[in-house]
Design a protein around this motif. Sequence first.
Motif: not given
Length: 364
Positions: A163-180
């Motif tokens: 979750w920390e990585y997702a917040q710091k790297h939205p282009e790699e992971l964070g931006n994928l969460v909400d659509p999923a």
Amino acid sequence: MEQSVNKIAHEDDASLGLIRAMHVCQPFSLPFVVRALIKLGVPDILVEAGPHVELTATEIASRIVTPSGRAPDPGNLDRLLRVLASHNFLRASLNSENHDETKYGLSLGGGLQYFASNNGRSLAPFLLLSAAPVSMRSFQFLHETVLDPSVESAVHALGMKTWEYAQKHPEELGNLVDPAMGGTSALVMPILLEKYTGFEGLGSLVDVGGGIGETLALILSMYPQLRGINFDQPHVVPKGVRVTGLEHVGGSFLETCPQGDAVFMKWILHDWSDEECVCILKNIYRALPPHGKVVNLDVVLPDVVDSSLKTQCGFKFDVMMMTLFQGKERSLSQFRKIAADAGFMRVEIMVAVAELTLLEFHKS
């Protein structure tokens, strides 16, 4: 008399075991075939063609539109399609006009249609999240989680929690969460709302860990009398959907929870350890009135291992949780234990939707 290769192999128990082992040596073929077809728009093409239509790879390739204008190769496309047909995602038959070609169509219960865009009601974003390079890196360290359960594989791979990585790297992971999460909710919630009537008579409902509020918006569309409170992290709620009767509140469910007649959670508790779940549930318990309840939608694992598709799916999700979040899927007895430790008096099974089961935790 000539025998088929498959028949000869299946008559030999040792060969069956070897074939099963060889399947394990190809762990990414199936999901990445589906991922590739999503990128090419093939699920949409087959859905638009209709459930009774079969198309050859050449016909499907002719309907693929790429940003660069490149023409897809029908031969390589056929190689991907036959993988799905062999797993019953598609039906396949020889082209009566050309026996060198195979025709493909959607199969009843096959599942490929759930990866079509379908106005956001799709598992495609969830697959793209699961198959993201960041997610794949974490699985390389799965053995480390067995050696040291206190550190999830993601920390070895990413240097920090998922979750920390997702917040710091939205282009790699964070931006994928909400659509999923939104795509799965759009598929699951209409079925759930047909089966479950437990939101009737409530004045307010808090969706704990509700993301941008898409799930709660679906509930409010059927129960407009509800006051909906979508509760998630402060950096998430500004992106929340705007719907009449829906309020977005930022905070941490590890610290507090807004008050409401009931709390809804979908795929939340499986992200956390037992101790963290008890902490979350205690915060919820304090926020609920004496008659309040938790409506929890999660995988519920069987107590006895079997080989059903639902059980396989549940156990695979469990390994994913262990890898990415140091969480886990739970059996009914395990849910009852964490609920009781947080003060809830009883847990009841209500309905099942696909691989998920809805439980109610009651204060009295």
